[in-house]
Design a protein around this motif. Structure first.
Motif, PDB file in Angstrom:
ATOM      1  N   PHE A   1       0.857  -1.181   0.000  1.00 45.21           N
ATOM      2  CA  PHE A   1       0.000   0.000   0.000  1.00 45.21           C
ATOM      3  C   PHE A   1       0.890   1.226   0.000  1.00 45.21           C
ATOM      4  N   GLU A   2       0.572   2.152  -0.868  1.00 43.84           N
ATOM      5  CA  GLU A   2       1.302   3.411  -0.833  1.00 43.84           C
ATOM      6  C   GLU A   2       0.358   4.477  -0.293  1.00 43.84           C
ATOM      7  N   VAL A   3       0.645   4.961   0.919  1.00 48.49           N
ATOM      8  CA  VAL A   3      -0.239   5.907   1.583  1.00 48.49           C
ATOM      9  C   VAL A   3       0.368   7.308   1.483  1.00 48.49           C
TER      10      VAL A   3
ATOM     11  N   GLN B   1       4.207  15.841   6.139  1.00 45.79           N
ATOM     12  CA  GLN B   1       5.398  15.006   6.273  1.00 45.79           C
ATOM     13  C   GLN B   1       5.566  14.495   7.694  1.00 45.79           C
ATOM     14  N   THR B   2       5.147  15.320   8.677  1.00 48.08           N
ATOM     15  CA  THR B   2       5.320  14.908  10.079  1.00 48.08           C
ATOM     16  C   THR B   2       4.477  13.677  10.392  1.00 48.08           C
TER      17      THR B   2
ATOM     18  N   GLY C   1       9.140  11.646   1.163  1.00 51.82           N
ATOM     19  CA  GLY C   1       8.346  12.813   1.547  1.00 51.82           C
ATOM     20  C   GLY C   1       7.158  12.390   2.381  1.00 51.82           C
ATOM     21  N   ASN C   2       5.949  12.746   1.912  1.00 54.61           N
ATOM     22  CA  ASN C   2       4.766  12.381   2.696  1.00 54.61           C
ATOM     23  C   ASN C   2       4.160  11.049   2.254  1.00 54.61           C
ATOM     24  N   ARG C   3       4.870  10.342   1.335  1.00 54.34           N
ATOM     25  CA  ARG C   3       4.364   9.040   0.881  1.00 54.34           C
ATOM     26  C   ARG C   3       5.127   7.901   1.535  1.00 54.34           C
ATOM     27  N   VAL C   4       4.367   6.911   2.005  1.00 55.52           N
ATOM     28  CA  VAL C   4       5.002   5.774   2.670  1.00 55.52           C
ATOM     29  C   VAL C   4       4.490   4.495   2.026  1.00 55.52           C
TER      30      VAL C   4
ATOM     31  N   ARG D   1      -4.488  11.393   2.276  1.00 57.70           N
ATOM     32  CA  ARG D   1      -4.888  11.992   1.010  1.00 57.70           C
ATOM     33  C   ARG D   1      -5.244  10.934  -0.040  1.00 57.70           C
ATOM     34  N   ASN D   2      -4.429   9.892  -0.049  1.00 56.49           N
ATOM     35  CA  ASN D   2      -4.589   8.911  -1.130  1.00 56.49           C
ATOM     36  C   ASN D   2      -3.975   7.575  -0.722  1.00 56.49           C
ATOM     37  N   ILE D   3      -4.599   6.490  -1.175  1.00 55.87           N
ATOM     38  CA  ILE D   3      -3.980   5.165  -0.992  1.00 55.87           C
ATOM     39  C   ILE D   3      -3.930   4.458  -2.343  1.00 55.87           C
ATOM     40  N   ASP D   4      -2.731   4.013  -2.700  1.00 57.60           N
ATOM     41  CA  ASP D   4      -2.594   3.182  -3.909  1.00 57.60           C
ATOM     42  C   ASP D   4      -2.275   1.771  -3.469  1.00 57.60           C
TER      43      ASP D   4
END
Lengths: 269, 295
Positions: free
Chosen positions: B222-224, B229-230, B247-250, B271-274
């Motif tokens: 999953f890419e969240v 960023q915090t 950055g803000n994607r994990v 914001r978004n989940i891939d």
């Protein structure tokens, strides 16, 4: 023998059989058409041939122009027919086996309830049929040509002409058999073409060089082509029976061996 | 129905297949998975009787595929991995030729298959696209209604719609008691059709699993993307398996335990989940690499 496969393969190859057969027929008719005008000057031409070194006239089967069959044997059966049929043998054998394995379409043939033995035998039959067709059309064209252009004005020995054709057919069954054997053992189309082309060309050159000089006549002995001696047949000095016997044995053995070995080998399909 | 027993074949370069054994029961769809060069094709060549085993045997319907050439083929339909037909034919003449070679009279099944796969049979084969050739190959493999069907990468070149049609056809045939062996790279295809699958690596079978076990082994990524960023930073401490952060994607990998992932993610503004699904080879290779490390 698999009739379906035989029909299909004949259909695929018929066009090239017909092309070669008609090419050959056309050439032989041309020679017969030419002969009367040459025969009238035969003496002068014979003198010319005699003035050439013996090796050269022998190598190119220049056999005098005294009789129509001598002319045909020199001008067609000695060199051109041999070249044409060598090419047919090498190409056709490669197409019938190695190419199907290389491209993978053999997998389809072998995934049906037909054994490898049957498939290989059928392909061998296609090859033999093709060679037979080409030689048959050539022979018929020759006979027609003699009836048409020579009539009774010039002598023509039909028996010797037919002997020459039978020997030529058997020679190419033998050469074709060896090429077919190479093709059946190859996984690679180009390699099969190279190897069988090389073998056939080597036979051809050994025979040709052997004819040039008496000193290297042993070279001819190594070649299959020395069993086919059109000019000797015409001169009546050839051992016809021994030639056709040996050629038939070589042909049958190589086709047979090709089928047996093809049954047992691993195929990368 | 199909038995592969201690099949061994060593090539001159030392590669090959070693002691491969498995059994496929009647009415079963059996997947055959592994990376390129692992020995899938070599095994299939032995099943088809194209190669002579150094050791072991393959039997279909009780007949040895090497020794009983010509008989055993009556029970087998085969779709080769690389499709190559005899030259100078159209789809139709090829299928007629194959029908005659198979010795079948009843062409109704063939016509139904052609209808379903929707292709123009009168196109010369050399002008066909890869997908179209694949369809011709599929018809040739199924049309004589064989007991056992061997498919080497059956859906390569087919568009998604046709892949779906193909899967339907396989399932229908399976319901009629036909047996399949199918090598594939596509997880949905295997997931929807297969009962069990064998995984082969470096010429040896490393596992035979049923499809439910396979599904639970599948790892998802999953890419969240977080608002800040915090948040992404503190998410890293959540105890989930983090693959990477940019950055803000994990990127998180999850295997089986979806609850923990949902709970941890819900603590932040998302914001978004891939979602990325691993392909089969990666899945198994990861699984077994890890297993080797643990041992």
């Amino acid at each position: 023998m698999n009739v379906t496969l035989y029909k299909q393969m004949m259909k695929v190859n018929m066009k090239s059989f017909i092309n070669y057969a008609f090419g050959s027929a056309f050439y032989i008719l041309l020679m017969f058409w030419l002969y009367p005008s040459i025969a009238n000057n035969a003496k002068a031409i014979d003198e010319l041939v005699q003035s050439m070194p013996e090796g050269v006239s022998q190598a190119f089967s220049l056999n005098g122009f005294g009789s129509a069959e001598a002319f045909i044997s020199g001008e067609y059966y000695g060199l051109i027919l041999v070249l044409i049929l060598s090419i047919v043998c090498v190409q056709l054998s490669t197409q019938l086996m190695a190419r199907l394995v290389d491209h993978g379409s053999m997998a389809y043939l072998l995934s049906t309830p037909s054994t490898r033995g049957k498939v290989a035998f059928t392909q061998a039959s296609v090859m033999a049929t093709g060679l037979f067709l080409i030689m048959a059309v050539t022979t018929i064209a020759g006979l027609a040509g003699s009836a048409w252009f020579l009539r009774d004005h010039y002598p023509f020995d039909t028996t010797k002409f037919i002997q020459m054709n039978v020997t030529a057919l058997l020679l190419f069954i033998a050469v074709g058999g060896i090429s077919f054997l190479v093709s059946s053992l190859s996984n690679d189309e180009k390699k099969a073409l190279r190897v069988s082309g090389l073998i056939t060309f080597a036979f051809f050159s050994l025979d040709l060089m052997g004819k040039f000089s008496d000193k290297i006549v042993w070279m001819r002995k190594l070649s299959l082509f020395s069993l086919y001696q059109p000019s000797e047949i015409v001169n009546g000095t050839a051992d016809f029976t021994l030639s056709i016997l040996l050629l038939s044995v070589i042909g049958v053995v190589s086709f047979g061996l090709a089928i047996v070995l093809f049954r047992k080998r691993d195929l990368p399909l | 129905m199909l038995t592969v027993n201690q099949l061994t074949k060593t090539f001159s370069n030392g590669k090959g297949i070693f002691d491969v054994s498995f059994e496929v029961n009647k009415g079963e769809v059996f997947g055959f998975l592994g990376p390129n060069g692992a020995g899938k094709s070599t095994t299939i060549r032995h099943i088809m009787g194209f190669m002579k085993p150094d050791k072991g045997y393959v039997k279909v319907n009780g007949l040895d595929t090497w020794k009983e050439q010509g008989k055993v083929q009556e029970y087998i339909g085969y779709l080769p991995g690389e499709i190559s037909f005899i030259e100078g034919m159209t789809g139709k003449t090829f299928l007629n030729f194959m029908a005659a070679m198979q010795g079948i009279q009843d062409l109704s099944k063939r016509n139904r298959l052609i209808d379903r796969l929707q292709f123009d049979v009168d196109t010369p084969i050399r002008k066909m696209s890869k997908g179209m050739k694949q369809k011709v190959g599929i018809v040739a493999a199924f049309m004589h209604d064989p007991e056992v069907i061997i498919l080497d990468e059956p859906t390569s070149g087919l568009d998604p719609l046709m892949q779906k049609v193909f899967i339907e056809i396989v399932l229908e045939e399976k319901a009629r008691g036909r047996t399949f062996l199918m090598s594939s790279h596509s997880f949905p295809e295997i997931e929807r059709t297969c009962d069990r699958a064998a995984i082969i690596k470096d010429g040896a079978i490393i596992a035979i699993k049923n499809i439910h076990e396979l599904q639970s082994m599948q790892r998802k990524l999953f890419e969240v993307s977080f608002e800040h960023q915090t948040e992404a930073q503190s998410f890293l401490e959540s105890g989930l398996t983090i693959e990477s952060r940019d950055g803000n994607r994990v990127r998180v990998s999850v295997q089986g335990d979806y609850n923990q992932f949902v709970e941890e993610t819900a603590k932040y503004k998302v914001r978004n989940i891939d979602i990325f699904t691993q392909n089969l080879e990666d899945l198994f290779m990861n699984y077994y690499d890890r297993k080797e490390k643990i041992q």
